[in-house]
Enzyme design. Structure first.
Site, PDB file in Angstrom:
ATOM      1  N   HIS A   1       0.866  -1.246  -0.088  1.00 62.05           N
ATOM      2  CA  HIS A   1      -0.142   0.059   0.107  1.00 62.05           C
ATOM      3  C   HIS A   1       0.957   1.311   0.099  1.00 62.05           C
ATOM      4  CE1 HIS A   1      -3.335  -2.340   2.255  1.00 62.05           C
ATOM      5  NE2 HIS A   1      -3.142  -2.970   1.088  1.00 62.05           N
TER       6      HIS A   1
ATOM      7  N   HIS B   1      -6.996  -1.005   3.870  1.00 65.58           N
ATOM      8  CA  HIS B   1      -6.651  -1.392   2.528  1.00 65.58           C
ATOM      9  C   HIS B   1      -6.698  -0.157   1.526  1.00 65.58           C
ATOM     10  CE1 HIS B   1      -7.962  -4.761   5.012  1.00 65.58           C
ATOM     11  NE2 HIS B   1      -7.157  -5.168   4.519  1.00 65.58           N
TER      12      HIS B   1
END
Length: 570
Positions: A511, A549
């Site tokens: 990420h 996320h």
């Protein structure tokens, strides 16, 4: 009909006389959103160039349970961190999406938005008021279509008003898609203080049960940027979507971007494309990499490499932030389907038959589900023995740690293992890393310093989270699904041993953000400061990591930026 070759090499070459209104570099979620919105004007000519291959013809991509097989393939950039001092010199991999769909084509499909205060901080850091949660939630809605099955066998708070009716399908798991591990995992955390929360509606702390995931509920296929945004626009006459096209340089007249050079990777021929606007959407590693190769970045760094300086922008490649996690693994009981059963040809044949016939069964799910985002009390933080001013200063809706599992081996395991990997992730790190060029040659891999747990507080939180994870996964509520511990091993209990195990088991959540950050590299219109007709819209523009996320936030950011850019270029 969606598998027609319209995506493969339609009009791959360009002529020197062609001038596009916009060239988009990168076919990930941001690139496809931009291509979709900008080409809504039939008189606005758009070219999207993607380094990687077409992806939709690959069942490894479209089948949710195969997600764990995609890292290290042609569909990912297989970067490696520079040696990490905090990990005794380890160099963890950092895979990024490569192909139509970008990271959304190879991720585990978890869909989460996280704490609303993060987006308010985006607004503060960038000076763009529209990035505040109360407004940005409309762009989250614009990019999604929610599905909640009627046969759920679990409790989960869900606010359907925060979702729209188009593009990315976001689905919660049905009763048949959940595993015994999930009930045990949820029960373990609930017994230790976790409370139900909807982390898609602005909350940041709590337990998410049953997903959700970016999966099409009709046929149980991955819902990602290519089918969600690319398919509806593929036949627009003012739009061209080219894969296997590596952009190697942005061209300038003075400080004005006038197009790009790209290499057709199938015939190894370089082409020049002229454009009125150049938008870089190549991700948190490749976007700063391309800017630097083109002479936009730190003067000292560029001059050291002999690259002519076009724009002295010292922050390009800095503020690189990622979610890092630490893995433990155990052998699950034989009734639990993991990567072991997927490797059995007989069992896999039966799974495939069910999946293709009914869009159900083990292949219809990523093999992961619930997760818990936790904020530590000030009392716990004060007891960590380091400067904790940063984690204590975070807005109260933000967690420090996230705990999740996956039914694959995230670390090496024996061939006969039936592995479940659980992990604890640091979701609001204090320390940042950098992206730098190794050389002026576009073929050379960049130097990516991910700076794992790079402050005292970051490392202390990582150790605390790992110890807590081990305690939870070794608890009585997990015994019904656990046979024995694979890593670090049930004999690893002391602080010194746990810290040593952490250094072997630290990995990226994939990420990364921030390396062309709004407010530092980019102005309020996503333009590179000091340049003209050059913008960056993707994860690299994100100034602060969301608390879970990433994909949801990139879709929303791109929808917001596309609206702004489209209005400016009318």
């Amino acid at each position: 009909m969606f598998r027609e070759r319209v995506f493969l090499r339609v009009g791959a070459r360009t002529t020197s006389s062609e001038v596009y209104d916009a060239v988009i570099v990168g076919g990930g979620p941001a690139g496809f959103v931009l291509a979709s919105r900008l080409s809504e004007n039939p008189n606005f000519k758009v070219l999207l160039l993607e380094n990687g291959p077409d992806t939709y013809a690959s069942e490894t991509i479209t089948t949710p349970r195969y997600a764990g097989r995609l890292q290290g393939t042609q569909f990912s950039w297989n970067f490696t961190s520079t040696p990490q001092a905090t990990l005794d010199g380890a160099m963890p991999p950092l895979h990024q999406g490569n192909g139509f769909g970008g990271g959304t084509a190879i991720n585990i499909m978890a869909y989460c938005r996280g704490a609303s205060s993060v987006f308010d901080e985006w607004a503060d850091l960038s000076g763009i008021e529209g990035l505040r949660w109360e407004n940005l939630v409309n762009y989250f809605k614009k990019s999604t279509n929610l599905f909640v099955p009627s046969n759920r066998n679990y409790e989960q708070v869900i606010d359907p008003t925060k979702f729209g009716h188009d593009h990315v399908n976001v689905s919660y798991s049905s009763a048949q898609q959940r595993f015994p591990v999930d009930d045990s995992f949820v029960d373990t955390w609930v017994a230790n203080g976790a409370q139900d929360a909807d982390l898609t509606s602005g909350e940041g702390i709590g337990m998410m049960v049953g997903g959700p995931f970016s999966i099409n509920p009709i046929n149980a296929t991955r819902s990602y940027a290519l089918p969600a945004y690319g398919f509806p626009i593929a036949r627009r006459p003012n739009l061209r979507l080219l894969h296997n096209s590596r952009v190697i340089k942005i061209n300038f007249q003075g400080a004005k971007a006038v197009g790009v050079d790209y290499v057709d990777l199938l015939d190894n021929v370089t082409y020049t494309v002229r454009s009125k606007e150049t938008i870089v959407s190549a991700g948190a590693i490749n976007s700063p990499r391309l800017l630097l190769l083109s002479g936009v970045g730190s003067r000292r760094h560029l001059e050291d490499l002999g690259i002519p300086v076009v724009v002295d922008s010292p922050e390009v490649g800095l503020n690189f932030i990622d979610h890092h996690y630490v893995v433990m693994m155990f052998n699950a009981t034989p009734d639990i389907i993991t990567s072991k059963q997927l490797g059995d040809p007989v069992l896999l044949a039966s799974f495939l038959a069910e999946y293709k016939e009914n869009a159900t069964g083990p292949l219809s799910t990523p093999g992961s589900s619930s997760f818990f985002a936790e904020r530590l009390s000030d009392e716990i933080l004060d007891g960590l023995g380091v400067d904790v001013s940063f984690p204590k200063s975070l807005p109260k809706d933000r967690p420090h740690l996230l705990y999740q599992y996956a039914s694959v081996a995230l670390l090496p395991a024996q061939r006969d293992a039936n592995p479940i990997s659980a992990f604890s992730a640091l979701v609001q790190p204090e320390a940042s890393g950098s992206v730098r060029l190794r050389s002026p040659d576009w073929r050379d891999e960049p130097l990516v310093d991910t700076n794992y747990f790079g402050s005292g507080a970051d490392m202390a939180l990582a150790v605390y989270g790992y110890k807590r994870l081990l305690t939870m996964m070794r608890s009585d509520t997990m015994r019904s699904v656990t046979e024995n511990e694979i890593y670090p091993g049930s004999n690893v209990t002391s602080d010194d041993d746990i810290r040593a195990a952490l250094k072997e088991a630290a990995r990226s959540f994939h990420h990364p953000v921030g390396s062309c950050s709004l407010g530092k590299v980019l102005d309020r219109s996503f333009r590179v400061k000091g340049a003209q007709n050059l913008r960056v819209v993707d994860s690299s523009a994100v100034p602060r990591l969301p608390t879970c996320h990433l994909q949801a936030s990139i879709y929303a950011l791109a929808e917001f930026a596309a609206t702004m850019i489209r209005d400016e270029l009318r």
